[in-house]
Design a protein around this motif. Sequence first.
Motif, PDB file in Angstrom:
ATOM      1  N   ASP A 407       0.827  -1.210   0.000  1.00 25.46           N
ATOM      2  CA  ASP A 407       0.000   0.000   0.000  1.00 25.46           C
ATOM      3  C   ASP A 407       0.856   1.252   0.000  1.00 25.46           C
ATOM      4  OD1 ASP A 407       0.934  -0.650   2.480  1.00 25.46           O
ATOM      5  OD2 ASP A 407      -0.794   0.126   3.566  1.00 25.46           O
ATOM      6  N   SER A 411       0.968   3.692  -3.325  1.00 26.47           N
ATOM      7  CA  SER A 411       0.563   5.084  -3.111  1.00 26.47           C
ATOM      8  C   SER A 411       1.716   6.040  -3.400  1.00 26.47           C
ATOM      9  CB  SER A 411       0.058   5.277  -1.681  1.00 26.47           C
ATOM     10  OG  SER A 411       1.031   4.871  -0.734  1.00 26.47           O
ATOM     11  N   GLU A 561      -5.568   3.087  -5.679  1.00 31.56           N
ATOM     12  CA  GLU A 561      -6.445   2.468  -4.689  1.00 31.56           C
ATOM     13  C   GLU A 561      -6.856   1.064  -5.113  1.00 31.56           C
ATOM     14  OE1 GLU A 561      -9.600   5.252  -4.166  1.00 31.56           O
ATOM     15  OE2 GLU A 561      -8.445   6.510  -2.785  1.00 31.56           O
ATOM     16  N   ASN A 574     -12.902  -3.615  -0.186  1.00 31.29           N
ATOM     17  CA  ASN A 574     -11.822  -2.698   0.151  1.00 31.29           C
ATOM     18  C   ASN A 574     -11.733  -1.523  -0.825  1.00 31.29           C
ATOM     19  OD1 ASN A 574     -10.093  -3.931   2.489  1.00 31.29           O
ATOM     20  ND2 ASN A 574     -10.617  -5.640   1.166  1.00 31.29           N
ATOM     21  N   LEU A 578     -12.047   2.325   0.274  1.00 28.34           N
ATOM     22  CA  LEU A 578     -11.057   3.367  -0.018  1.00 28.34           C
ATOM     23  C   LEU A 578     -11.697   4.549  -0.748  1.00 28.34           C
ATOM     24  CD1 LEU A 578      -7.953   1.229  -1.069  1.00 28.34           C
ATOM     25  CD2 LEU A 578      -8.188   2.651   0.969  1.00 28.34           C
ATOM     26  N   THR A 581     -13.651   6.647   1.851  1.00 26.94           N
ATOM     27  CA  THR A 581     -12.748   7.402   2.729  1.00 26.94           C
ATOM     28  C   THR A 581     -12.028   8.499   1.951  1.00 26.94           C
ATOM     29  OG1 THR A 581     -11.080   5.656   2.368  1.00 26.94           O
ATOM     30  CG2 THR A 581     -12.405   5.530   4.368  1.00 26.94           C
ATOM     31  N   THR A 582     -11.752   8.280   0.668  1.00 23.28           N
ATOM     32  CA  THR A 582     -11.131   9.322  -0.150  1.00 23.28           C
ATOM     33  C   THR A 582     -12.077  10.505  -0.339  1.00 23.28           C
ATOM     34  OG1 THR A 582      -9.820   7.660  -1.333  1.00 23.28           O
ATOM     35  CG2 THR A 582     -10.049   9.814  -2.375  1.00 23.28           C
ATOM     36  N   MET A 620      -9.313   4.249   8.243  1.00 19.67           N
ATOM     37  CA  MET A 620      -8.478   3.737   7.154  1.00 19.67           C
ATOM     38  C   MET A 620      -7.323   2.876   7.665  1.00 19.67           C
ATOM     39  SD  MET A 620      -8.277   7.044   4.592  1.00 19.67           S
ATOM     40  CE  MET A 620      -7.411   6.130   3.307  1.00 19.67           C
ATOM     41  N   VAL A 624      -4.834   0.060   5.681  1.00 21.69           N
ATOM     42  CA  VAL A 624      -3.608   0.664   5.148  1.00 21.69           C
ATOM     43  C   VAL A 624      -2.788   1.248   6.287  1.00 21.69           C
ATOM     44  CG1 VAL A 624      -4.595   1.195   2.879  1.00 21.69           C
ATOM     45  CG2 VAL A 624      -4.795   2.861   4.727  1.00 21.69           C
TER      46      VAL A 624
END
Length: 718
Positions: A407, A411, A561, A574, A578, A581-582, A620, A624
């Motif tokens: 992750d 990222s 993601e 998942n 993500l 949450t983004t 999160m 992650v």
Amino acid sequence: MRKLFLAICFILGLGISIAHAASQSVSNIAEAQNQNNKKENSLEVAQKLMQERQQYRNMSPEQMQEYLKKRLYHVVINELDDSDGLGGDGAVNIQKSAIEQEMEAQSKKSIFEKIYDQAMNNLIDITAPKPAAKMYTDGDTNSQNMRPQAAIEQEQAKQRYLAQKQAWQNSNVNMIEVALPPFNHRTLMPAKEHIPYLFSRIELLPDGLVKFTDTIVVVANGQKVKDNVTRIFPKFIVDREGQRQKVEFNLLNVSVNGNPVEYKLSDRNNYIFMEPSQKRQLAPGVYEYQFDYTIDNQIFSYDEFDEFYWNLTGSMWNLVITRAGAAVILPPNTKTLGQTAISGYNGYWRDDTTLITQEQDNVLGFVSQTPLFNGQALNMIISLPKGAVSNISWSKRFLRLINAYGDVIFSTLGFLAILLSYLVSWKYIRNNKKASAKGVAKDAPLLRFLNKGVIDKKSFGAFLLDLYRKNIIDIEENDDNILLVKKTDNLASLSQSEKKAVNALFSGQEAILNVNSFSMLKITRAFDIIKKAVSQKIKFLNFKLNIGYLIFSIGMLLITEAFIALLNYNFTYNFIFLLLTTVSLCFCLWLCKHRFDKKWKKTAARCSAGVLFALTAFIMLAIVNLTTILLLCAILWTIWEFSSLYAQRDGLLAAYVNEAQTLSSLLQNKVDAIGLGKDFLKNQPAILALDCESFYTVCEQNKNVYKLDIITKLLEKI
């Protein structure tokens, strides 16, 4: 390519031939060695018999009598068929006694069978004293505690079992008989929902992979166990130094009562679920589950030793586990540095309720000697010599790296890709300000904003001149009065915002607007409509120019993601997690960046953004790392900042600003050509918007359409 293929085939064929020849030669050598061993064994037996015969010849009558007493003590006379080779008059069959046969059978049992027998003996008589958790070896006299070795002890255990069975039958508790593995011994137990048997065969492979075969017997009656059993494992384990380590599961197969059942792996927050693919209602009864799976990265590595830790039963069962045990097979020629078995609750562990046994140097057995209640666990820790599991390939090391820090890696790559693309694009934009500006209709108010960066009274005056050019209105001066005269109701050539502005000037059936203090409200409303329309055009223009970069950056964010979600078992869950949450992080960023008109609103927005960010980051952390959360925030911040930079006049609008400035220079330099007739009427709104009205005066050729002087007086009244 064909030569390379043939060469590879040749090398493979040659290798197979050599391997076959080597195997033949090895088999021949082995066969020869076996023959030699047989000859040597025969010679040893013959020599031993000769020695015994010589011993018998030298015995005294008393010694011979004593010898015969010992031999006859173990004699069992069988009735043999005359056809048998040993039959006939006076034939006897010398056999081992029942005790000796039992002892020999026990000596041949594997560590798994011994552990199970020990568990069953403890289950039958729970009042018997239990040995403390310590290390037993075959050379230790205490090894006899592993199970009763003699037939007498077996008979005593049987009597205790029958007595307990009778006591249970006389009680009010319903009882059932269950055939428990591995030998299908029928055992009487309460007909309550519980787990009477949980045994795990654990094999530590030299490459660090751990292979599991779990056998679990469940008594179900539809209260807690309503469908197939779900196993729950922690996604992360923590070493002695507090470092978190992510483990990787691979489910091989699952069977229920010998029949294969489709199971799947899914992750939810910090746990891995080994659950059935489809829910199926279980009828009351006894079910034997077998789970075959592997786990990677379960072994901790320290400077001087390696360590295997495993929670055999876990703390997630909502059922009592009557007996739990495991056999751990170490890599070949591996001896442990130490081992521990503890059971109980978190924070209250005991080692006097567990038993550790060892049959071979690389085989350990672990047994809980008391039942495990809800929330209790059986933990095993084995310390291994450094390098016992060091045969790890580079590919596996790479996969472990991706599994542990994927992750963060993905990222980081996504952030660098977005940042570098924006930097390169920004440099290109700054160096190419005179690029072509096409595809957007630029009316007079928009030209003024591009040239001067403002939306003011002249923008409204340019709008009125544009209406005059389109023959929608007429602009007249009568003494000191300035009149706007509506010439038509056909507004099809106007945009929606222009139609609203015209309707604001001429309400109902009105056709004449006298510009004075009484009509100022209508003019202000129309002016506000134009200002809003110009602002929307600028935003749309910025969005249109920025759409390519936004698609690229948002696409890179989604790809990042998606790769992070692929590191987990439940991709859809998942990935959606993500995304949500983004969106929450984007809202936090908007609260911080938005310009509020009042200070208290700004303060409240900042505080709300901080609380929401902390809550989102905490959620999160379930899938992650904190570093990944910060990198995702950096990606969102980069997209926001560069989008704002691109919206500035020296950004993506630079080409359009340059076009407006070029048109202003053209209007100033081409007065003689433009100031006449139709060209003047066409360009009159732009002349006012670009502050070029001082260069144009009324003349014979344009006096019928010249309105710059009247508009100037009108704007003075606003």
